[in-house]
Scaffold this motif. Structure first.
Motif, PDB file in Angstrom:
ATOM      1  N   ARG A  96       0.833  -1.207   0.000  1.00  0.00           N
ATOM      2  CA  ARG A  96       0.000   0.000   0.000  1.00  0.00           C
ATOM      3  C   ARG A  96       0.863   1.251   0.000  1.00  0.00           C
ATOM      4  N   CYS A  97       0.310   2.300  -0.585  1.00  0.00           N
ATOM      5  CA  CYS A  97       0.977   3.598  -0.582  1.00  0.00           C
ATOM      6  C   CYS A  97      -0.001   4.649  -0.076  1.00  0.00           C
ATOM      7  N   ILE A  98       0.504   5.518   0.770  1.00  0.00           N
ATOM      8  CA  ILE A  98      -0.291   6.619   1.307  1.00  0.00           C
ATOM      9  C   ILE A  98       0.361   7.915   0.864  1.00  0.00           C
ATOM     10  N   THR A  99      -0.444   8.818   0.304  1.00  0.00           N
ATOM     11  CA  THR A  99       0.065  10.109  -0.129  1.00  0.00           C
ATOM     12  C   THR A  99      -0.132  11.124   0.990  1.00  0.00           C
ATOM     13  N   GLU A 100       0.932  11.780   1.363  1.00  0.00           N
ATOM     14  CA  GLU A 100       0.897  12.774   2.432  1.00  0.00           C
ATOM     15  C   GLU A 100       0.096  13.997   1.988  1.00  0.00           C
ATOM     16  N   GLN A 101      -0.749  14.496   2.879  1.00  0.00           N
ATOM     17  CA  GLN A 101      -1.580  15.662   2.583  1.00  0.00           C
ATOM     18  C   GLN A 101      -0.854  16.945   2.990  1.00  0.00           C
ATOM     19  N   PRO A 102      -1.186  18.085   2.372  1.00  0.00           N
ATOM     20  CA  PRO A 102      -0.557  19.347   2.779  1.00  0.00           C
ATOM     21  C   PRO A 102      -0.869  19.662   4.247  1.00  0.00           C
ATOM     22  N   SER A 103       0.114  20.183   4.949  1.00  0.00           N
ATOM     23  CA  SER A 103      -0.081  20.521   6.355  1.00  0.00           C
ATOM     24  C   SER A 103       0.741  21.747   6.721  1.00  0.00           C
ATOM     25  N   VAL A 104       0.324  22.386   7.804  1.00  0.00           N
ATOM     26  CA  VAL A 104       1.004  23.568   8.324  1.00  0.00           C
ATOM     27  C   VAL A 104       1.293  23.315   9.792  1.00  0.00           C
ATOM     28  N   GLN A 105       2.510  23.613  10.207  1.00  0.00           N
ATOM     29  CA  GLN A 105       2.883  23.485  11.605  1.00  0.00           C
ATOM     30  C   GLN A 105       3.275  24.864  12.108  1.00  0.00           C
ATOM     31  N   GLY A 106       2.825  25.172  13.328  1.00  0.00           N
ATOM     32  CA  GLY A 106       3.138  26.480  13.875  1.00  0.00           C
ATOM     33  C   GLY A 106       2.872  26.551  15.351  1.00  0.00           C
ATOM     34  N   THR A 107       3.026  27.742  15.895  1.00  0.00           N
ATOM     35  CA  THR A 107       2.812  27.957  17.326  1.00  0.00           C
ATOM     36  C   THR A 107       1.580  28.818  17.539  1.00  0.00           C
ATOM     37  N   VAL A 108       0.884  28.511  18.620  1.00  0.00           N
ATOM     38  CA  VAL A 108      -0.325  29.228  19.000  1.00  0.00           C
ATOM     39  C   VAL A 108      -0.153  29.697  20.442  1.00  0.00           C
ATOM     40  N   SER A 109      -0.451  30.945  20.709  1.00  0.00           N
ATOM     41  CA  SER A 109      -0.426  31.456  22.077  1.00  0.00           C
ATOM     42  C   SER A 109      -1.851  31.677  22.539  1.00  0.00           C
ATOM     43  N   GLN A 110      -2.210  30.992  23.629  1.00  0.00           N
ATOM     44  CA  GLN A 110      -3.556  31.124  24.174  1.00  0.00           C
ATOM     45  C   GLN A 110      -3.484  30.936  25.686  1.00  0.00           C
ATOM     46  N   ASP A 111      -4.127  31.803  26.417  1.00  0.00           N
ATOM     47  CA  ASP A 111      -4.164  31.751  27.876  1.00  0.00           C
ATOM     48  C   ASP A 111      -2.767  31.739  28.490  1.00  0.00           C
ATOM     49  N   GLY A 112      -1.847  32.453  27.900  1.00  0.00           N
ATOM     50  CA  GLY A 112      -0.502  32.565  28.445  1.00  0.00           C
ATOM     51  C   GLY A 112       0.420  31.398  28.143  1.00  0.00           C
ATOM     52  N   THR A 113      -0.048  30.423  27.388  1.00  0.00           N
ATOM     53  CA  THR A 113       0.804  29.289  27.033  1.00  0.00           C
ATOM     54  C   THR A 113       0.998  29.245  25.526  1.00  0.00           C
ATOM     55  N   THR A 114       2.149  28.785  25.123  1.00  0.00           N
ATOM     56  CA  THR A 114       2.454  28.639  23.701  1.00  0.00           C
ATOM     57  C   THR A 114       2.542  27.157  23.392  1.00  0.00           C
ATOM     58  N   ARG A 115       1.801  26.736  22.365  1.00  0.00           N
ATOM     59  CA  ARG A 115       1.763  25.330  21.982  1.00  0.00           C
ATOM     60  C   ARG A 115       2.100  25.181  20.513  1.00  0.00           C
ATOM     61  N   GLN A 116       2.661  24.023  20.191  1.00  0.00           N
ATOM     62  CA  GLN A 116       2.983  23.674  18.816  1.00  0.00           C
ATOM     63  C   GLN A 116       1.834  22.854  18.258  1.00  0.00           C
ATOM     64  N   ILE A 117       1.325  23.238  17.093  1.00  0.00           N
ATOM     65  CA  ILE A 117       0.178  22.566  16.496  1.00  0.00           C
ATOM     66  C   ILE A 117       0.473  22.279  15.025  1.00  0.00           C
ATOM     67  N   THR A 118       0.021  21.105  14.572  1.00  0.00           N
ATOM     68  CA  THR A 118       0.096  20.746  13.159  1.00  0.00           C
ATOM     69  C   THR A 118      -1.322  20.503  12.679  1.00  0.00           C
ATOM     70  N   ILE A 119      -1.714  21.154  11.583  1.00  0.00           N
ATOM     71  CA  ILE A 119      -3.054  20.955  11.036  1.00  0.00           C
ATOM     72  C   ILE A 119      -2.962  20.700   9.537  1.00  0.00           C
ATOM     73  N   GLY A 120      -3.934  19.944   9.036  1.00  0.00           N
ATOM     74  CA  GLY A 120      -4.052  19.744   7.600  1.00  0.00           C
ATOM     75  C   GLY A 120      -4.480  21.051   6.951  1.00  0.00           C
ATOM     76  N   TRP A 121      -4.031  21.289   5.724  1.00  0.00           N
ATOM     77  CA  TRP A 121      -4.309  22.571   5.089  1.00  0.00           C
ATOM     78  C   TRP A 121      -4.921  22.359   3.717  1.00  0.00           C
ATOM     79  N   VAL A 122      -5.913  23.185   3.392  1.00  0.00           N
ATOM     80  CA  VAL A 122      -6.561  23.159   2.088  1.00  0.00           C
ATOM     81  C   VAL A 122      -6.350  24.520   1.445  1.00  0.00           C
ATOM     82  N   GLY A 123      -5.996  24.519   0.178  1.00  0.00           N
ATOM     83  CA  GLY A 123      -5.790  25.783  -0.524  1.00  0.00           C
ATOM     84  C   GLY A 123      -4.323  26.169  -0.541  1.00  0.00           C
ATOM     85  N   ASP A 124      -4.069  27.474  -0.765  1.00  0.00           N
ATOM     86  CA  ASP A 124      -2.696  27.962  -0.844  1.00  0.00           C
ATOM     87  C   ASP A 124      -2.032  27.902   0.524  1.00  0.00           C
TER      88      ASP A 124
END
Length: 170
Positions: free
Chosen positions: A73-101
Motif C-alpha cells: 500500500r501507498c499513502i500520499t501525504e496531505q498538505p499541512s502547516v505546523q506552527g505555534t499558537v499562544s492562548q491563555d498565556g501558554t504557547t503550543r505547537q500545532i500541526t493541522i491539515g491545510w486546504v488551498g494555498d
C-alpha cells in the motif's frame, strides 16, 4: 440493575460482564467525545479563533509505501502547516491539515482551536475538515452509546412486549 433487566425480560449480567461492557462503552465514548466536541465547536463558530504563526509547512504529495498483511500500500501525504499558537498565556505547537494555498514561514493565519484536549485546530476559512472529523467521531460514539443503552437501559424483547400487550387487552 439486574432487577431492572429481569423485569424487562432480559438475562442478568455477571459482575465481570458488566465491568467489561462498562469499560468498552466508556472507552468508545472517550475516543469519540473529544473530536466530536471540537469539530462541533468549530462548525458552529463556538471554537476560539487564534492566530497561528507558521514555522514549517509541507506541500504533501510524498508517498509512503509499506506492506501490510501481504498487501503493498501507498499513502500520499496531505498538505499541512505546523506552527505555534499562544492562548491563555501558554504557547503550543500545532500541526493541522491545510486546504488551498499554503502560507509562508512566518505568516500568521487564523485557526479555530477546539475547546477540549488534543490541540485540535481547524482552518478557520475551511469548515469541511471539521465535518469530516465529526463523522469519524460518530463511528466511535454511536456504538458506545448503543452498548451503554443496551446494558443499563434494557428493554424487553419484542416477543415479550407483544405478549404483554396481548395479555393487557384480554
Amino acid at each position: 440493575m439486574n432487577r431492572r433487566r429481569e423485569a424487562a425480560g432480559r438475562q442478568p449480567v455477571t459482575s465481570i460482564s458488566l465491568t467489561m461492557r462498562s469499560l468498552l462503552a466508556l472507552g468508545l465514548l472517550a475516543i469519540g467525545i473529544g473530536p466530536a466536541v471540537n469539530a462541533s465547536a468549530a462548525m458552529t463558530g463556538l471554537a476560539s479563533h487564534v492566530q497561528l504563526t507558521v514555522t514549517t509547512m509541507s506541500e504533501g504529495g510524498t508517498q509512503h509505501c509499506f506492506s501490510a498483511a501481504g498487501n503493498y500500500r501507498c499513502i500520499t501525504e496531505q498538505p499541512s502547516v505546523q506552527g505555534t499558537v499562544s492562548q491563555d498565556g501558554t504557547t503550543r505547537q500545532i500541526t493541522i491539515g491545510w486546504v488551498g494555498d499554503l502560507p509562508r514561514r512566518g505568516d500568521t493565519v487564523e485557526v479555530s482551536l477546539g475547546p477540549l484536549w488534543g490541540d485540535i485546530a481547524y482552518q478557520a476559512d475551511w469548515p469541511s475538515s471539521a465535518s469530516i472529523d465529526l463523522l469519524i467521531a460518530l463511528v466511535w460514539l454511536i456504538p458506545g452509546l448503543c452498548l451503554a443503552k443496551r446494558t443499563y437501559l434494557a428493554r424487553p424483547p419484542r416477543r415479550v412486549r407483544k405478549m404483554r400487550k396481548t395479555l393487557a387487552t384480554v
